[in-house]
Scaffold this motif. Sequence first.
Motif, mmCIF file in Angstrom:
data_model
loop_
_atom_site.group_PDB
_atom_site.id
_atom_site.type_symbol
_atom_site.label_atom_id
_atom_site.label_comp_id
_atom_site.label_asym_id
_atom_site.label_seq_id
_atom_site.Cartn_x
_atom_site.Cartn_y
_atom_site.Cartn_z
ATOM 1 N N MET A 1 0.826 -1.200 0.000
ATOM 2 C CA MET A 1 0.000 0.000 0.000
ATOM 3 C C MET A 1 0.863 1.253 0.000
ATOM 4 O O MET A 1 0.477 2.274 -0.560
ATOM 5 C CB MET A 1 -0.935 -0.001 1.213
ATOM 6 N N GLU A 2 2.020 1.180 0.626
ATOM 7 C CA GLU A 2 2.911 2.336 0.649
ATOM 8 C C GLU A 2 3.415 2.683 -0.751
ATOM 9 O O GLU A 2 3.793 3.813 -1.023
ATOM 10 C CB GLU A 2 4.112 2.069 1.570
ATOM 11 N N LEU A 3 3.431 1.719 -1.660
ATOM 12 C CA LEU A 3 3.909 1.952 -3.019
ATOM 13 C C LEU A 3 2.810 2.460 -3.937
ATOM 14 O O LEU A 3 3.070 2.772 -5.102
ATOM 15 C CB LEU A 3 4.490 0.659 -3.602
ATOM 16 N N LYS A 4 1.594 2.554 -3.431
ATOM 17 C CA LYS A 4 0.469 3.019 -4.247
ATOM 18 C C LYS A 4 0.007 4.393 -3.769
ATOM 19 O O LYS A 4 0.293 4.816 -2.663
ATOM 20 C CB LYS A 4 -0.697 2.020 -4.175
ATOM 21 N N ASP A 8 -3.305 8.415 3.553
ATOM 22 C CA ASP A 8 -3.015 7.908 4.895
ATOM 23 C C ASP A 8 -4.293 7.487 5.612
ATOM 24 O O ASP A 8 -4.304 6.505 6.357
ATOM 25 C CB ASP A 8 -2.295 8.981 5.714
ATOM 26 N N ASP A 9 -5.376 8.237 5.387
ATOM 27 C CA ASP A 9 -6.664 7.896 6.021
ATOM 28 C C ASP A 9 -7.146 6.529 5.554
ATOM 29 O O ASP A 9 -7.625 5.716 6.348
ATOM 30 C CB ASP A 9 -7.720 8.955 5.695
ATOM 31 N N GLU A 10 -7.016 6.271 4.249
ATOM 32 C CA GLU A 10 -7.477 4.986 3.710
ATOM 33 C C GLU A 10 -6.596 3.850 4.213
ATOM 34 O O GLU A 10 -7.086 2.769 4.545
ATOM 35 C CB GLU A 10 -7.476 5.026 2.180
ATOM 36 N N LYS A 15 -5.980 -0.854 7.925
ATOM 37 C CA LYS A 15 -5.296 -1.410 9.097
ATOM 38 C C LYS A 15 -6.295 -1.758 10.195
ATOM 39 O O LYS A 15 -6.219 -2.835 10.810
ATOM 40 C CB LYS A 15 -4.271 -0.397 9.607
ATOM 41 N N THR A 16 -7.227 -0.866 10.456
ATOM 42 C CA THR A 16 -8.222 -1.080 11.509
ATOM 43 C C THR A 16 -9.068 -2.322 11.224
ATOM 44 O O THR A 16 -9.286 -3.163 12.110
ATOM 45 C CB THR A 16 -9.138 0.150 11.633
ATOM 46 N N ARG A 51 -19.525 -4.630 2.564
ATOM 47 C CA ARG A 51 -18.741 -4.766 1.335
ATOM 48 C C ARG A 51 -17.350 -4.141 1.509
ATOM 49 O O ARG A 51 -16.343 -4.744 1.117
ATOM 50 C CB ARG A 51 -19.487 -4.093 0.179
ATOM 51 N N MET A 52 -17.295 -2.933 2.106
ATOM 52 C CA MET A 52 -16.003 -2.266 2.290
ATOM 53 C C MET A 52 -15.103 -3.056 3.233
ATOM 54 O O MET A 52 -13.901 -3.171 3.004
ATOM 55 C CB MET A 52 -16.223 -0.848 2.819
ATOM 56 N N HIS A 53 -15.674 -3.613 4.290
ATOM 57 C CA HIS A 53 -14.891 -4.437 5.208
ATOM 58 C C HIS A 53 -14.332 -5.673 4.485
ATOM 59 O O HIS A 53 -13.151 -6.019 4.647
ATOM 60 C CB HIS A 53 -15.757 -4.881 6.392
#
Length: 260
Positions: A1-4, A8-10, A15-16, A51-53
């Motif tokens: 994810m750091e390479l995309k 930071d919020d997303e 992570k949560t 769906r998002m989860h």
Amino acid sequence: MELKAISDDEKQRYKTVVLKFLEDLSYNLDDKAIINYINKLKKEFAPKTARMHIIRIRAFLKFIDHPIANLIELPKVPKRRRRLVIKVEHVRDLLREIDEKLSGPYRLKLKSAVLLSATSGLRAEELYKLRLEDIDLENRTIFVRAEIAKDYEDRVTFFSKEAQDVLEEYLNTFKPSNPLFSKKSLLHQFSKLDTRLRMKHMRKFFSQQSDRLGMPTAVKKILMGHSTAGDVDLSHYDFQDEEELKKIYDEYWKNFRILG
């Protein structure tokens, strides 16, 4: 994810969700436990939230090459037509509330940001990263740098005479630093108001009001940074140079006033 190019919020939301998933399963990722957890999400949450989860959990399972990842189907979300209509009076009420509740540089900063976005079609994230050198105040022109644009392409857009007057007062009075309208600062000022409107709604207002004023949809899309691919009409207008685009913009927006 750091390479995309993920905010930071997303990343924090991913992570949560993933940590909750792992902790609930005691880090025991057998098929049965995963299936039960996903079915529990579908029962506990509305389809869109579930769906998002599940999207985030599936992405994690794919990352660790778990075989069940490719078998997970996302729940369908009912499609409901929801169109938020933002009219002149809504933005006018917002500007009046800013005048009443804020003072000094904060009043002029937020008022400038609202008028600039509402009459130019800037995305909120583009506005937050604007620098003084990106704005030609005299010619009412904004140069949206590729590095701050969503599609990573340079473009120009313009703003009204009303926005110019307020922005000029702000710049001449307080000599602000770059960026001109930081996200943290604007969100803090919005938190002091009762309005439900936020900076992202100003772009929506520009789109809707451009239609009300009769501006060609193709020109509106170019100014807002929409893709021209596959749109014959849009591609035709895309050959207009900056001066020609400004003439079309001014025909509809130059003297348009929100405060009357």
